[in-house]
Design an enzyme around this catalytic site. Structure first.
Site, PDB file in Angstrom:
ATOM      1  N   ARG A  83      55.359  48.205  29.215  1.00  0.00           N
ATOM      2  CA  ARG A  83      56.329  46.728  28.459  1.00  0.00           C
ATOM      3  C   ARG A  83      57.249  46.617  26.540  1.00  0.00           C
ATOM      4  NH1 ARG A  83      54.395  41.158  26.810  1.00  0.00           N
ATOM      5  NH2 ARG A  83      53.821  40.691  28.581  1.00  0.00           N
TER       6      ARG A  83
ATOM      7  N   HIS B  14      60.110  40.153  34.598  1.00  0.00           N
ATOM      8  CA  HIS B  14      58.718  40.115  34.128  1.00  0.00           C
ATOM      9  C   HIS B  14      58.051  40.496  35.638  1.00  0.00           C
ATOM     10  CE1 HIS B  14      55.015  39.657  32.178  1.00  0.00           C
ATOM     11  NE2 HIS B  14      55.180  38.924  31.721  1.00  0.00           N
TER      12      HIS B  14
ATOM     13  N   GLN C 140      54.509  39.052  35.968  1.00  0.00           N
ATOM     14  CA  GLN C 140      53.655  37.589  35.813  1.00  0.00           C
ATOM     15  C   GLN C 140      54.268  37.140  37.124  1.00  0.00           C
ATOM     16  OE1 GLN C 140      53.409  35.948  32.271  1.00  0.00           O
ATOM     17  NE2 GLN C 140      52.733  34.100  33.809  1.00  0.00           N
TER      18      GLN C 140
ATOM     19  N   ASP D 218      59.705  28.170  29.294  1.00  0.00           N
ATOM     20  CA  ASP D 218      59.027  29.826  28.487  1.00  0.00           C
ATOM     21  C   ASP D 218      60.246  29.434  27.405  1.00  0.00           C
ATOM     22  OD1 ASP D 218      58.891  32.084  27.523  1.00  0.00           O
ATOM     23  OD2 ASP D 218      60.528  32.940  29.153  1.00  0.00           O
TER      24      ASP D 218
ATOM     25  N   CYS E  38      54.667  30.420  31.397  1.00  0.00           N
ATOM     26  CA  CYS E  38      53.997  32.627  31.254  1.00  0.00           C
ATOM     27  C   CYS E  38      52.903  31.868  30.429  1.00  0.00           C
ATOM     28  CB  CYS E  38      54.926  33.278  31.734  1.00  0.00           C
ATOM     29  SG  CYS E  38      56.591  32.965  30.282  1.00  0.00           S
TER      30      CYS E  38
ATOM     31  N   ARG F 235      46.585  35.967  35.870  1.00  0.00           N
ATOM     32  CA  ARG F 235      47.204  38.204  36.112  1.00  0.00           C
ATOM     33  C   ARG F 235      46.997  38.616  35.723  1.00  0.00           C
ATOM     34  NH1 ARG F 235      51.239  38.055  31.918  1.00  0.00           N
ATOM     35  NH2 ARG F 235      51.666  39.579  32.954  1.00  0.00           N
TER      36      ARG F 235
END
Ligand code: CP
Ligand code: NVA
Length: 332
Positions: A109, A136, A139, A232, A273, A318
């Site tokens: 990440r 991402h 996700q 988001d 998310c 996730r």
């Protein structure tokens, strides 16, 4: 579950995966989820080890990789944003070769997509993108599993994203929708629209899957027929504090409110998310409140806490989807 051999593959962005491969990973995740609920062990990767590099902070992604790896029988080593040599004293290429000699897979990440691509280029073991500025992908697999659980299928689903549409989540939802035949609308001020080249690529893919990509500045148009309202944070990790004022000004019209959701389809759900600024329960939320007087940002607390909100189901997914990614690419 259709058979797909993903052993040895990286997961850097969903653009690199076919619709069949995405389908396979999400089916596998659903299977792992069921097994977890029934306490059926799945530790088929006993004795393997994975490295988890986090140059940005995380709750869901880190915990998902750690729990999923543990469930699969693997060991994990977490490298935090400051505690390793990466980028400061050691190049990505050298880091990749060192870690690949000790671990069976590497999660990364961080910042630019080119960094995770470079890591993968020099790593002989699979590399998984745990979020970059641009994409991402893990996700998106969780989001697809959630959409399937809620609606039965993603085919023909209208997903509308409100907010900063040119960053990791907006970009990735557009790719996901294109690959899986959803109708994705990105709703924002024009300066937050995704890179036109990526939009073009996604439209070409969508033409083959029966999906579509629409960009609009009009929240009412964004809401029309929407089955999924997705948003988001307005300022992403790694962006400077100075952009808050401009973002609040530009993106407040795109906040997901109950009024907006009532303009969507009767079965509409809310997705995010996470983490989300929906109340004053965070340090940043409180600071923004003190400076700009806002009680909530990208989504109202009413929507977030409503029965339309599936954000915690999405967060749980996730873990199941990351488990599927590691299992499939490590050849469990
Ligand atoms: N959605 C997500 O990636 O959450 P974290 O930043 O907590 O990992
Ligand atoms: N766009 C957000 C996503 C967090 C999961 C960020 O990059 O901070």
């Amino acid at each position: 579950m259709g058979a797909c051999n993903l052993a040895g593959r990286d997961l850097l962005k969903l653009l690199d995966y076919t619709p069949e491969e995405i389908d396979y990973l999400v089916d596998l995740a659903a299977d792992y989820k069921q097994k977890k609920q029934q306490h059926i062990p799945v530790d088929t990767l006993r004795g393997r080890n994975v490295a988890l590099i986090f140059e940005k902070t995380s709750t869901r992604t880190r915990c998902s990789f750690e729990v999923a790896a543990h469930d699969l029988g693997m060991g994990t080593t977490y490298l935090d944003p400051t505690g390793s040599q990466i980028g400061k004293k050691e190049s990505i290429a050298d880091t990749a070769r060192v870690l690949a000699s000790m671990f069976d897979g590497i999660e990364y990440r961080g910042f630019g997509q080119e960094i995770v691509e470079e890591l993968a280029k020099y790593s002989k073991v699979p590399v998984w993108n745990g979020l970059t500025n641009e994409f991402h992908p893990t996700q998106m697999l969780a989001d697809l599993l959630t959409i399937r659980e809620v609606f039965g299928s993603e085919k023909g689903i209208c997903l509308s994203y409100f907010g900063d549409a040119r960053y990791n989540t907006g970009n990735s939802l557009m790719v996901l929708g294109a690959k899986t035949g959803m109708h994705v609308t990105l709703c924002s001020a024009a300066k937050y629209f995704p890179d036109p080249k990526l939009v073009e690529v996604c439209r070409t893919i969508a033409a083959e899957t029966g999906g579509s990509i629409t960009l609009t500045e009009d929240p009412d148009e964004g809401a029309r027929n929407a089955d999924v309202f997705y948003t988001d944070v307005w300022v992403s990790m790694g962006e400077p504090d100075e952009v808050w004022q401009e973002r609040i000004h530009d993106l407040t019209p795109y906040r997901v409110t109950m009024d907006l959701m009532n303009k969507g389809s009767d079965r509409a759900v809310f997705m995010h998310c996470l983490p989300a600024f929906h109340d004053l329960g965070t340090g940043i939320g409180q600071k923004i409140h003190d400076k700009y007087g806002l009680n909530e940002m990208e989504v109202t607390d009413e929507v977030f806490e409503s029965t339309k909100s599936v954000v915690f189901q999405e967060a749980e997914n996730r873990m199941h989807t990351i488990k599927a990614v590691m299992a499939a690419t490590l050849g469990a």
